[in-house]
Design a protein around this motif. Structure first.
Motif, PDB file in Angstrom:
ATOM      1  N   PHE A  91       1.399   6.028  -5.459  1.00  0.00           N
ATOM      2  CA  PHE A  91       3.077   5.261  -6.516  1.00  0.00           C
ATOM      3  C   PHE A  91       4.269   5.797  -6.812  1.00  0.00           C
ATOM      4  N   ASP A  92       5.800   5.678  -6.232  1.00  0.00           N
ATOM      5  CA  ASP A  92       6.439   5.547  -6.738  1.00  0.00           C
ATOM      6  C   ASP A  92       7.010   4.097  -7.674  1.00  0.00           C
ATOM      7  N   LEU A  93       6.794   3.788  -8.744  1.00  0.00           N
ATOM      8  CA  LEU A  93       5.746   2.412  -9.235  1.00  0.00           C
ATOM      9  C   LEU A  93       7.750   1.759  -9.585  1.00  0.00           C
ATOM     10  N   ASN A  94       8.698   2.226  -9.164  1.00  0.00           N
ATOM     11  CA  ASN A  94       9.998   1.920  -9.634  1.00  0.00           C
ATOM     12  C   ASN A  94      10.270   0.624  -8.239  1.00  0.00           C
ATOM     13  N   GLN A  95       9.791   2.174  -7.390  1.00  0.00           N
ATOM     14  CA  GLN A  95       9.712   0.913  -5.541  1.00  0.00           C
ATOM     15  C   GLN A  95       8.836   0.108  -4.669  1.00  0.00           C
ATOM     16  N   LEU A  96       7.768  -0.006  -5.869  1.00  0.00           N
ATOM     17  CA  LEU A  96       6.462  -0.799  -6.023  1.00  0.00           C
ATOM     18  C   LEU A  96       7.156  -1.987  -6.386  1.00  0.00           C
ATOM     19  N   ARG A  97       8.017  -1.996  -7.557  1.00  0.00           N
ATOM     20  CA  ARG A  97       8.419  -3.037  -8.436  1.00  0.00           C
ATOM     21  C   ARG A  97      10.082  -3.880  -7.186  1.00  0.00           C
ATOM     22  N   LEU A 146      -6.128  -9.338  10.134  1.00  0.00           N
ATOM     23  CA  LEU A 146      -6.201 -10.758   9.113  1.00  0.00           C
ATOM     24  C   LEU A 146      -5.034 -11.088   9.742  1.00  0.00           C
ATOM     25  N   GLY A 147      -3.578 -10.394  10.359  1.00  0.00           N
ATOM     26  CA  GLY A 147      -2.642 -11.172  10.748  1.00  0.00           C
ATOM     27  C   GLY A 147      -1.699 -10.483   9.188  1.00  0.00           C
ATOM     28  N   ALA A 148      -1.782 -10.236   8.726  1.00  0.00           N
ATOM     29  CA  ALA A 148      -0.554 -10.200   7.186  1.00  0.00           C
ATOM     30  C   ALA A 148      -0.042  -8.780   7.956  1.00  0.00           C
ATOM     31  N   LYS A 149       0.295  -8.522   6.914  1.00  0.00           N
ATOM     32  CA  LYS A 149       1.666  -7.918   6.844  1.00  0.00           C
ATOM     33  C   LYS A 149       1.568  -6.466   5.651  1.00  0.00           C
ATOM     34  N   PRO A 150       1.307  -4.931   6.458  1.00  0.00           N
ATOM     35  CA  PRO A 150       1.073  -3.705   5.387  1.00  0.00           C
ATOM     36  C   PRO A 150       3.135  -4.289   4.613  1.00  0.00           C
ATOM     37  N   ILE A 151       2.906  -3.221   3.359  1.00  0.00           N
ATOM     38  CA  ILE A 151       4.499  -2.444   3.162  1.00  0.00           C
ATOM     39  C   ILE A 151       3.885  -1.884   2.013  1.00  0.00           C
ATOM     40  N   TYR A 152       4.608  -0.601   3.065  1.00  0.00           N
ATOM     41  CA  TYR A 152       4.864   0.376   2.314  1.00  0.00           C
ATOM     42  C   TYR A 152       5.711   0.887   1.745  1.00  0.00           C
ATOM     43  N   VAL A 153       4.841   1.874   0.023  1.00  0.00           N
ATOM     44  CA  VAL A 153       5.615   1.992  -0.647  1.00  0.00           C
ATOM     45  C   VAL A 153       5.781   3.790  -0.430  1.00  0.00           C
ATOM     46  N   ASP A 154       7.015   4.265  -0.667  1.00  0.00           N
ATOM     47  CA  ASP A 154       6.532   5.697  -0.709  1.00  0.00           C
ATOM     48  C   ASP A 154       6.035   6.541  -2.010  1.00  0.00           C
ATOM     49  N   ILE A 155       5.769   7.464  -1.909  1.00  0.00           N
ATOM     50  CA  ILE A 155       5.165   8.608  -3.180  1.00  0.00           C
ATOM     51  C   ILE A 155       5.942   9.324  -3.834  1.00  0.00           C
ATOM     52  N   LEU A 191       0.534  -0.988   0.029  1.00  0.00           N
ATOM     53  CA  LEU A 191      -0.115   0.255  -0.069  1.00  0.00           C
ATOM     54  C   LEU A 191       0.831   1.656  -0.059  1.00  0.00           C
ATOM     55  N   PRO A 192       0.524   2.565  -0.051  1.00  0.00           N
ATOM     56  CA  PRO A 192       1.133   3.725  -0.537  1.00  0.00           C
ATOM     57  C   PRO A 192       1.991   3.981   0.829  1.00  0.00           C
ATOM     58  N   ALA A 193       2.270   4.906   1.542  1.00  0.00           N
ATOM     59  CA  ALA A 193       3.055   5.384   2.573  1.00  0.00           C
ATOM     60  C   ALA A 193       2.219   6.719   2.509  1.00  0.00           C
ATOM     61  N   PHE A 194       0.905   6.856   2.138  1.00  0.00           N
ATOM     62  CA  PHE A 194       0.803   7.780   2.621  1.00  0.00           C
ATOM     63  C   PHE A 194      -1.080   8.058   2.395  1.00  0.00           C
ATOM     64  N   THR A 195      -1.241   7.323   3.364  1.00  0.00           N
ATOM     65  CA  THR A 195      -2.752   6.669   3.429  1.00  0.00           C
ATOM     66  C   THR A 195      -3.408   6.939   5.194  1.00  0.00           C
ATOM     67  N   CYS A 196      -4.068   6.597   4.725  1.00  0.00           N
ATOM     68  CA  CYS A 196      -5.241   6.760   6.282  1.00  0.00           C
ATOM     69  C   CYS A 196      -4.739   4.703   7.722  1.00  0.00           C
ATOM     70  N   VAL A 197      -4.733   5.179   8.686  1.00  0.00           N
ATOM     71  CA  VAL A 197      -4.152   4.526   9.291  1.00  0.00           C
ATOM     72  C   VAL A 197      -5.587   3.100   8.917  1.00  0.00           C
ATOM     73  N   VAL A 198      -7.218   3.287   9.099  1.00  0.00           N
ATOM     74  CA  VAL A 198      -7.157   2.326   8.519  1.00  0.00           C
ATOM     75  C   VAL A 198      -7.462   1.053   7.920  1.00  0.00           C
ATOM     76  N   VAL A 199      -6.586   1.717   6.989  1.00  0.00           N
ATOM     77  CA  VAL A 199      -6.513   0.706   6.088  1.00  0.00           C
ATOM     78  C   VAL A 199      -5.152  -0.459   6.036  1.00  0.00           C
ATOM     79  N   PRO A 200      -3.891  -0.773   6.316  1.00  0.00           N
ATOM     80  CA  PRO A 200      -2.835  -0.766   7.465  1.00  0.00           C
ATOM     81  C   PRO A 200      -4.110  -1.375   8.422  1.00  0.00           C
TER      82      PRO A 200
END
Ligand SMILES: *Cc1c(COP(=O)(O)O)cnc(C)c1O
Length: 383
Positions: free
Chosen positions: A81-87, A65-74, A50-59
């Protein structure tokens, strides 16, 4: 499906060029996201980008659900999303990419979807800002496997609190229906606090009273006298609050039908006002949203950058300008203990910088003159 539900879903579906069967209603947008993630079978140790520019209710929905949020800079110009960082963040544990429509722009969503498909990853669009707008001719939210929308009082149109999902894939729809069997109905108390919210918003809140009312609203919400947007638990921890997984009440659907009917005239107004703000900021040599982004942007808010944000907020309050504070943090509105959300500010320089400098101008005003007069007053603070 009763008549009111069908009517509401039909009206939503018209905007999304979809059918009522593809729309699923919830108490809030975040609940729609949680339901979609569950229907996609997200579980412990899965990764969700998810983007590192979000609302806390998203992570939060990911963590519940026990999963891990992985952030990507904008990206510095689109705030998406910064697309290179996303990849570079994709691993074999990545199950879902959540892209975001930020302030009304689904920038590069087709590229995000292409990257996800190459890697056999599902996509969800956080379309909480983008309902009613389009991206490259298609309704916002229709590029991904699923999208969720919010009708909280700051969003494109309001049901006080509220949200819905758009899912077209038959397989995912069947799974979502199973997940939705566990939704709790809204209680009598919920409906009373919603009605209080409608009363405060519609009968008392005007631009002139905005700041006084925001304070009153926060007080009422703190004392649980009015339906608040987020409970303390959601901002302070990653524990799921009780009675979180709740369906939409008929009260909200009725409000939705009424308010959605007014959205049509809002979108051109928002765009026209944004063009005025851009022109102004550009003429002053300040940061503005470039013209090439205008075609698809529905401008729920108009982002601009300042130094000494607290001072600027105070001047806005004195001048009765309803200024927004999105995103005051990369995981808005969290200001501390970021590690609980598996987040470290040190890794995301663009999001961290913008979240200390960004404010938003209102785009739903009939007259921009007071806003421009305010911008003149804060000229020395504009970046
Ligand atoms: C408002 C918002 C949400 C959550 O919507 P709710 O209806 O309040 O649950 C999620 N993501 C973003 C970016 C938002 O601005």
């Amino acid at each position: 499906m009763n008549d009111i539900e069908l009517k509401y879903k039909t009206e939503i579906a018209k905007y999304l060029k979809s059918t009522p069967d593809d729309i699923f209603l919830y108490w809030k947008g975040r609940v729609a996201l949680f339901a979609i993630l569950k229907a996609m079978d997200i579980q412990k140790d899965n990764e969700v980008i998810l983007p590192a520019f979000t609302c806390v209710v998203v992570p939060n929905a990911i963590k519940y659900l026990g999963a891990k949020p992985i952030y990507v800079d904008i990206d510095a110009t689109t705030y998406n999303f910064d697309l290179n960082q996303l990849r570079s963040k994709i691993t074999e544990r990545t199950k879902v990419i959540i892209c975001q429509n930020t302030f009304g722009l689904s920038s590069n969503v087709e590229k995000v979807v292409a990257i996800a498909k190459e890697n056999n990853i599902k996509t969800i669009e956080d379309c909480t800002h983008g309902f009613g707008g389009t991206y490259q001719g298609k309704p916002n939210g229709s590029y991904c496997d699923a999208a969720f929308y919010s009708t909280q009082w700051n969003k494109p149109y309001s049901t006080g609190v509220g949200g819905f999902a758009l899912v077209t894939d038959q397989n995912l729809k069947a799974k979502l229906e199973k997940v939705n069997a566990d939704l709790e109905p809204a209680t009598f108390k919920d409906k009373i606090s919603l009605s209080t919210l409608y009363f405060v918003r519609e009968k008392i809140l005007t631009d002139r009273r905005y700041w006084r009312m925001v304070k009153l609203y926060r007080w009422l919400s703190k004392h649980k006298l009015v339906q608040g947007s987020s409970s303390g638990t959601e901002i302070e921890s990653t524990e799921m609050p009780s009675h979180y997984f709740k369906g939409m009440s008929t009260t909200q659907m009725k409000k939705g039908i009424t308010n959605l009917a007014k959205l049509g005239e809002m979108i051109p107004l928002r765009k026209a006002n944004a063009a005025i703000y851009s022109e102004y900021l550009k003429s002053k040599g300040k940061t503005f949203v470039p013209t090439e982004q205008f075609q698809d942007h529905s401008f729920l808010k108009y982002p601009f950058l300042v130094k000494e944000r607290e001072t600027v907020m105070r001047i806005a309050e004195e001048n009765k300008i309803p200024l927004g504070e999105w995103f005051c943090s990369p995981i808005h509105p969290v200001m501390e203990h970021f590690d609980q959300w598996d987040f470290c500010e040190c890794e995301f320089p663009v999001a961290t910088k913008y979240s200390s400098e960004m404010l938003n101008l209102p785009t739903d005003v009939k007259d921009t003159a007071p806003v421009l007069a305010f911008l003149d007053k804060i000229d020395g603070f504009l970046l």
